[in-house]
Design a protein around this motif. Structure first.
Motif, PDB file in Angstrom:
ATOM      1  N   ARG A  71      -6.152   6.719  -9.994  1.00 49.62           N
ATOM      2  CA  ARG A  71      -6.350   6.160  -8.657  1.00 49.62           C
ATOM      3  C   ARG A  71      -5.313   6.760  -7.711  1.00 49.62           C
ATOM      4  N   ASN A  72      -5.775   7.395  -6.648  1.00 53.85           N
ATOM      5  CA  ASN A  72      -4.875   7.989  -5.672  1.00 53.85           C
ATOM      6  C   ASN A  72      -4.475   6.974  -4.604  1.00 53.85           C
ATOM      7  N   VAL A  73      -3.467   7.345  -3.842  1.00 60.75           N
ATOM      8  CA  VAL A  73      -2.901   6.457  -2.823  1.00 60.75           C
ATOM      9  C   VAL A  73      -3.007   7.110  -1.453  1.00 60.75           C
ATOM     10  N   LEU A  74      -3.461   6.325  -0.475  1.00 58.24           N
ATOM     11  CA  LEU A  74      -3.541   6.762   0.917  1.00 58.24           C
ATOM     12  C   LEU A  74      -2.442   6.071   1.723  1.00 58.24           C
ATOM     13  N   ILE A  75      -1.586   6.880   2.345  1.00 53.07           N
ATOM     14  CA  ILE A  75      -0.608   6.372   3.304  1.00 53.07           C
ATOM     15  C   ILE A  75      -1.131   6.681   4.700  1.00 53.07           C
ATOM     16  N   GLU A  76      -1.404   5.633   5.469  1.00 57.21           N
ATOM     17  CA  GLU A  76      -1.827   5.798   6.856  1.00 57.21           C
ATOM     18  C   GLU A  76      -0.624   5.523   7.748  1.00 57.21           C
ATOM     19  N   VAL A 112      -1.018  11.388  -3.826  1.00 55.44           N
ATOM     20  CA  VAL A 112      -0.730  10.681  -2.575  1.00 55.44           C
ATOM     21  C   VAL A 112      -1.210  11.541  -1.411  1.00 55.44           C
ATOM     22  N   ILE A 113      -1.987  10.915  -0.521  1.00 48.36           N
ATOM     23  CA  ILE A 113      -2.556  11.598   0.637  1.00 48.36           C
ATOM     24  C   ILE A 113      -2.089  10.881   1.896  1.00 48.36           C
ATOM     25  N   VAL A 114      -1.668  11.655   2.896  1.00 49.53           N
ATOM     26  CA  VAL A 114      -1.134  11.079   4.130  1.00 49.53           C
ATOM     27  C   VAL A 114      -2.086  11.384   5.285  1.00 49.53           C
ATOM     28  N   ALA A 115      -2.365  10.373   6.092  1.00 46.44           N
ATOM     29  CA  ALA A 115      -3.140  10.533   7.324  1.00 46.44           C
ATOM     30  C   ALA A 115      -2.322  10.004   8.489  1.00 46.44           C
ATOM     31  N   SER A 116      -2.201  10.789   9.549  1.00 44.14           N
ATOM     32  CA  SER A 116      -1.461  10.375  10.742  1.00 44.14           C
ATOM     33  C   SER A 116      -2.431   9.785  11.756  1.00 44.14           C
ATOM     34  N   VAL A 117      -2.237   8.513  12.071  1.00 48.25           N
ATOM     35  CA  VAL A 117      -3.144   7.770  12.946  1.00 48.25           C
ATOM     36  C   VAL A 117      -2.414   7.480  14.251  1.00 48.25           C
TER      37      VAL A 117
END
Length: 314
Positions: A61-66, A94-99
């Motif tokens: 299971r991967n992790v999303l950091i918003e 771990v995947i990062v999205a800049s919102v």
């Protein structure tokens, strides 16, 4: 199933003079699968390039950091650096999205996201503004920088404590990676066409925990990987700051994604759902600087069950 769809497409193409048709058997895809974005005969694409996904053997299971941020937010660069450090310490997990959204329940933005003569790039858009408005009330989104980690609570006593400072992102990420509770699997394929500057995106959602099947939605962020523009940092402005993983759009144009009624059931696996999207890239974003971040989340609790990223050009 694939042969039946191909035959239906052929019949539609013969019987209509329209330039655009929806994929047959999938009328619920809200962004209308545009066959004209393929630079050739669409039947050729369907017969040769439409993916047949293999069995998904992933167990992680991967992790999303918003990271909710802003180009005029003086404390945001250290938070972005922390998110990047967490991702680099957990490659592939771990995947990062800049919102670029603020906590304003009226319009979803605050001063940190707005433009002026010194900060001319408009980072916010209709998609992230909807997040700003939604999370403005009751989720501890008290201002930028704040972030969510798989949209799981930071306070075990408050199920809505979804936002925290960068200081707590690392521990939350470690806990989720250690538990590794995989309820949904994802795999995807992008085909990009330089002639039309467009892509077809195919994703398989494999439900491992059937109890959540009716509660989930699928979101596909269209992300610009790097963009150089001014950024406020503490008391100074960095003119050539490199912004990362900016959420520019959502493939279906639905901020909170689509549920599985918009999918086709995989004939070989009744617990797997196939979702197909067409998307024309913005003229100012090159294919080698773009990717899609896909995640599945619970529409009641907001929890992200799994996330993957797919480069437009691998």
């Amino acid at each position: 199933m694939k042969a039946l769809i191909a035959l239906s497409v052929f019949v539609l193409l013969l019987s209509t003079s329209c330039d655009k048709v929806e994929l047959p058997l999938q009328p619920q895809i809200s962004n209308d699968f545009d066959t004209t974005l393929y630079p050739g005969n669409f039947n050729d694409y369907f017969n040769a390039e439409w993916p047949d996904f293999p069995e998904n053997t992933n167990t992680d299971r991967n992790v999303l950091i918003e990271d909710f941020t802003g180009h005029r937010c003086p404390n945001c660069p250290p938070a972005a650096e922390e998110a990047e450090n967490i991702a680099n310490s957990n490659p592939g997990r771990v995947i990062v999205a800049s919102v670029h959204a603020g906590n304003d329940e009226i319009d979803g933005i605050v001063e940190f996201q707005e433009t002026n003569v010194d900060f001319v790039e408009e980072f916010y858009n209709d998609i992230v503004v909807e997040y700003g408005k939604h999370f403005a009330n009751g989720y501890q989104f008290t201002g930028n920088p704040r972030g969510m980690v798989n949209r799981t609570p930071f306070d075990s006593g408050d199920p809505n404590s979804l936002f925290g400072t960068a200081a707590v992102w690392g521990q939350q990420t470690s806990s989720l990676l250690s538990a590794n509770d995989l309820k949904v699997n994802l795999q995807s394929k992008i085909n990009y066409f330089a002639q039309t500057h467009a892509l077809y995106y195919h994703v398989e959602v494999d439900i491992l925990d059937l109890a959540i099947a009716e509660e989930i939605k699928v979101v596909n962020y269209f992300v610009e990987k790097k963009f150089v523009a001014p950024q406020k940092e503490f008391s100074i402005t960095i003119p050539d700051y490199e912004h990362h993983n900016i959420v520019r759009d959502e493939l279906s144009k639905a901020a909170f994604g689509l549920d599985l009624t918009s999918a086709e059931i995989d004939a070989s696996n009744p617990n797997a759902f196939l979702m197909n999207y067409s998307y024309k890239l913005p003229d100012d974003i090159t294919a080698d600087n773009a990717m899609v971040i896909t995640y599945v989340y619970n529409e009641n609790t907001h929890e992200v069950y799994h996330v993957i990223e797919t480069e437009v050009l691998p």
